[in-house]
Design a protein around this motif. Sequence first.
Motif, PDB file in Angstrom:
ATOM      1  N   ILE A  37      90.212  55.057  15.524  1.00 40.75           N
ATOM      2  CA  ILE A  37      89.073  55.179  14.615  1.00 40.75           C
ATOM      3  C   ILE A  37      88.026  56.125  15.192  1.00 40.75           C
ATOM      4  O   ILE A  37      88.020  56.433  16.379  1.00 40.75           O
ATOM      5  CB  ILE A  37      88.437  53.804  14.307  1.00 40.75           C
ATOM      6  N   GLY A  38      87.129  56.569  14.295  1.00 41.04           N
ATOM      7  CA  GLY A  38      86.068  57.496  14.670  1.00 41.04           C
ATOM      8  C   GLY A  38      85.652  58.301  13.461  1.00 41.04           C
ATOM      9  O   GLY A  38      86.339  58.309  12.430  1.00 41.04           O
ATOM     10  N   ALA A  39      84.538  58.981  13.567  1.00 45.65           N
ATOM     11  CA  ALA A  39      84.018  59.779  12.458  1.00 45.65           C
ATOM     12  C   ALA A  39      84.921  60.977  12.171  1.00 45.65           C
ATOM     13  O   ALA A  39      85.790  61.329  12.979  1.00 45.65           O
ATOM     14  CB  ALA A  39      82.602  60.256  12.782  1.00 45.65           C
ATOM     15  N   ASN A  40      84.730  61.602  11.023  1.00 43.76           N
ATOM     16  CA  ASN A  40      85.445  62.837  10.705  1.00 43.76           C
ATOM     17  C   ASN A  40      85.190  63.875  11.793  1.00 43.76           C
ATOM     18  O   ASN A  40      84.062  64.033  12.268  1.00 43.76           O
ATOM     19  CB  ASN A  40      84.975  63.400   9.360  1.00 43.76           C
ATOM     20  N   GLY A  41      86.257  64.566  12.205  1.00 44.07           N
ATOM     21  CA  GLY A  41      86.107  65.589  13.232  1.00 44.07           C
ATOM     22  C   GLY A  41      86.132  65.059  14.643  1.00 44.07           C
ATOM     23  O   GLY A  41      85.889  65.809  15.599  1.00 44.07           O
ATOM     24  N   SER A  42      86.440  63.768  14.806  1.00 45.18           N
ATOM     25  CA  SER A  42      86.444  63.190  16.155  1.00 45.18           C
ATOM     26  C   SER A  42      87.726  63.488  16.922  1.00 45.18           C
ATOM     27  O   SER A  42      87.795  63.263  18.132  1.00 45.18           O
ATOM     28  CB  SER A  42      86.221  61.678  16.085  1.00 45.18           C
ATOM     29  N   HIS A 199      85.097  59.842  19.748  1.00 50.48           N
ATOM     30  CA  HIS A 199      83.870  60.529  19.322  1.00 50.48           C
ATOM     31  C   HIS A 199      83.847  61.903  19.972  1.00 50.48           C
ATOM     32  O   HIS A 199      83.965  62.028  21.201  1.00 50.48           O
ATOM     33  CB  HIS A 199      82.628  59.736  19.726  1.00 50.48           C
ATOM     34  N   ASP A 200      83.737  62.938  19.139  1.00 50.08           N
ATOM     35  CA  ASP A 200      83.717  64.321  19.635  1.00 50.08           C
ATOM     36  C   ASP A 200      84.866  64.619  20.589  1.00 50.08           C
ATOM     37  O   ASP A 200      84.699  65.265  21.626  1.00 50.08           O
ATOM     38  CB  ASP A 200      82.379  64.617  20.322  1.00 50.08           C
ATOM     39  N   GLY A 201      86.062  64.127  20.225  1.00 45.61           N
ATOM     40  CA  GLY A 201      87.253  64.448  20.990  1.00 45.61           C
ATOM     41  C   GLY A 201      87.464  63.653  22.262  1.00 45.61           C
ATOM     42  O   GLY A 201      88.383  63.938  23.027  1.00 45.61           O
ATOM     43  N   GLU A 202      86.626  62.637  22.499  1.00 43.29           N
ATOM     44  CA  GLU A 202      86.761  61.819  23.701  1.00 43.29           C
ATOM     45  C   GLU A 202      86.907  60.352  23.337  1.00 43.29           C
ATOM     46  O   GLU A 202      86.323  59.886  22.349  1.00 43.29           O
ATOM     47  CB  GLU A 202      85.537  61.989  24.607  1.00 43.29           C
ATOM     48  N   ILE A 203      87.680  59.619  24.136  1.00 42.84           N
ATOM     49  CA  ILE A 203      87.770  58.177  23.949  1.00 42.84           C
ATOM     50  C   ILE A 203      86.518  57.542  24.535  1.00 42.84           C
ATOM     51  O   ILE A 203      86.259  57.647  25.733  1.00 42.84           O
ATOM     52  CB  ILE A 203      89.028  57.597  24.628  1.00 42.84           C
ATOM     53  N   ALA A 225      78.342  49.789  14.278  1.00 46.21           N
ATOM     54  CA  ALA A 225      77.505  49.785  15.482  1.00 46.21           C
ATOM     55  C   ALA A 225      77.794  51.003  16.354  1.00 46.21           C
ATOM     56  O   ALA A 225      76.874  51.627  16.907  1.00 46.21           O
ATOM     57  CB  ALA A 225      77.740  48.492  16.268  1.00 46.21           C
ATOM     58  N   LYS A 226      79.055  51.373  16.460  1.00 44.35           N
ATOM     59  CA  LYS A 226      79.421  52.548  17.254  1.00 44.35           C
ATOM     60  C   LYS A 226      78.913  53.830  16.602  1.00 44.35           C
ATOM     61  O   LYS A 226      78.403  54.733  17.288  1.00 44.35           O
ATOM     62  CB  LYS A 226      80.945  52.608  17.430  1.00 44.35           C
ATOM     63  N   PHE A 227      79.047  53.923  15.292  1.00 48.22           N
ATOM     64  CA  PHE A 227      78.523  55.086  14.580  1.00 48.22           C
ATOM     65  C   PHE A 227      77.031  55.218  14.818  1.00 48.22           C
ATOM     66  O   PHE A 227      76.513  56.303  15.108  1.00 48.22           O
ATOM     67  CB  PHE A 227      78.786  54.944  13.075  1.00 48.22           C
ATOM     68  N   ASP A 228      76.297  54.112  14.677  1.00 45.95           N
ATOM     69  CA  ASP A 228      74.842  54.134  14.864  1.00 45.95           C
ATOM     70  C   ASP A 228      74.468  54.567  16.277  1.00 45.95           C
ATOM     71  O   ASP A 228      73.489  55.306  16.478  1.00 45.95           O
ATOM     72  CB  ASP A 228      74.248  52.750  14.574  1.00 45.95           C
ATOM     73  N   TYR A 229      75.273  54.122  17.242  1.00 47.20           N
ATOM     74  CA  TYR A 229      74.965  54.446  18.631  1.00 47.20           C
ATOM     75  C   TYR A 229      75.183  55.929  18.924  1.00 47.20           C
ATOM     76  O   TYR A 229      74.322  56.608  19.500  1.00 47.20           O
ATOM     77  CB  TYR A 229      75.818  53.597  19.569  1.00 47.20           C
ATOM     78  N   TYR A 230      76.342  56.456  18.488  1.00 43.52           N
ATOM     79  CA  TYR A 230      76.670  57.841  18.832  1.00 43.52           C
ATOM     80  C   TYR A 230      76.013  58.863  17.919  1.00 43.52           C
ATOM     81  O   TYR A 230      75.854  60.019  18.293  1.00 43.52           O
ATOM     82  CB  TYR A 230      78.190  58.026  18.850  1.00 43.52           C
ATOM     83  N   LYS A 231      75.596  58.445  16.733  1.00 44.62           N
ATOM     84  CA  LYS A 231      74.927  59.364  15.813  1.00 44.62           C
ATOM     85  C   LYS A 231      73.401  59.250  15.876  1.00 44.62           C
ATOM     86  O   LYS A 231      72.673  60.224  15.727  1.00 44.62           O
ATOM     87  CB  LYS A 231      75.376  59.100  14.373  1.00 44.62           C
ATOM     88  N   LYS A 232      72.904  58.026  16.108  1.00 39.39           N
ATOM     89  CA  LYS A 232      71.462  57.793  16.029  1.00 39.39           C
ATOM     90  C   LYS A 232      70.851  57.276  17.332  1.00 39.39           C
ATOM     91  O   LYS A 232      69.636  57.135  17.434  1.00 39.39           O
ATOM     92  CB  LYS A 232      71.155  56.786  14.916  1.00 39.39           C
ATOM     93  N   GLY A 233      71.710  56.939  18.296  1.00 41.71           N
ATOM     94  CA  GLY A 233      71.189  56.434  19.561  1.00 41.71           C
ATOM     95  C   GLY A 233      70.777  54.977  19.523  1.00 41.71           C
ATOM     96  O   GLY A 233      70.118  54.486  20.436  1.00 41.71           O
ATOM     97  N   ILE A 234      71.176  54.266  18.463  1.00 41.65           N
ATOM     98  CA  ILE A 234      70.838  52.842  18.345  1.00 41.65           C
ATOM     99  C   ILE A 234      71.895  52.033  19.087  1.00 41.65           C
ATOM    100  O   ILE A 234      73.082  52.078  18.764  1.00 41.65           O
ATOM    101  CB  ILE A 234      70.794  52.402  16.865  1.00 41.65           C
ATOM    102  N   LYS A 235      71.472  51.259  20.074  1.00 39.16           N
ATOM    103  CA  LYS A 235      72.431  50.499  20.875  1.00 39.16           C
ATOM    104  C   LYS A 235      73.033  49.347  20.070  1.00 39.16           C
ATOM    105  O   LYS A 235      72.316  48.645  19.367  1.00 39.16           O
ATOM    106  CB  LYS A 235      71.753  49.961  22.145  1.00 39.16           C
ATOM    107  N   PRO A 236      74.378  49.155  20.167  1.00 38.03           N
ATOM    108  CA  PRO A 236      75.041  48.096  19.407  1.00 38.03           C
ATOM    109  C   PRO A 236      74.580  46.704  19.829  1.00 38.03           C
ATOM    110  O   PRO A 236      74.331  46.452  21.006  1.00 38.03           O
ATOM    111  CB  PRO A 236      76.523  48.281  19.740  1.00 38.03           C
TER     112      PRO A 236
END
Length: 245
Positions: A37-42, A199-203, A225-236
């Motif tokens: 799993i991961g965002a588009n382009g990951s 995320h961005d090509g890394e596990i 929660a992971k999306f929020d953390y890696y996109k917005k910096g919000i800790k899960p």
Amino acid sequence: MSEMILDIKNVSKKYKDKYALKDINLQINAGERVGLIGANGSGKSTLSEIIAGIRKPTSGEVIKKDDLIIGIQFQDSKYPAGISSLDMIKYYCDTFDIKYSKEEIMGLLKTYQLDSFAKKNISGLSGGQQQRLNILLSVIHRPDLVILDEVSTGLDIEVKETIFEFLEANIVKKNRAMLLVSHNMEEIQRFCERIVYLHDGEIKDETTVKKVIAEYGSVFNYTKAKFDYYKKGIKPTPVGGKNNE
């Protein structure tokens, strides 16, 4: 411990100056079902295509068990114009030297609810019918590892459940290893034992579905929660209220 069938070591894929994958390390065991799993382009589809041997890594290596057989269902399968489901099945049987009788082939078509459309051009099949054919072709040669990429995207609820039943019967119950690439967290939670988050090509995380449900309540909550953390910096924040980052 199950036998390891696939060992990905320090795999990177670079296009010009951009990394699609960077230093990927991943192992898959016999009969294990892994959700990617991961965002588009990951890098999810790139990684699955490297595992299948369709693309070559820029660096690193993919070590496969001797005689490992892989089946793959593509997100967008393109078939030659004018070809039918029956034609494609016969082609696969010839390519992989699979000894199916005419009666067995018709039995497969019936199992996948394609018998009524066996001689119809694939281009004229509905999305659900094409997906059933895609899954059938990915398992017809009895693979050890099945790679599925967005298997239920764009399908309605009834057809989606039919597809899920096929996955249960042909992968889970037959104890085949599976790599499931999906944005549908229902699929991941239902079929997978382990989750790999890209995320961005890394596990960035590797965990179990059981642990995710215990901590977050669902795979959907974990992914958000992971999306929020890696996109917005919000800790899960897990269900228990304790921050795990």
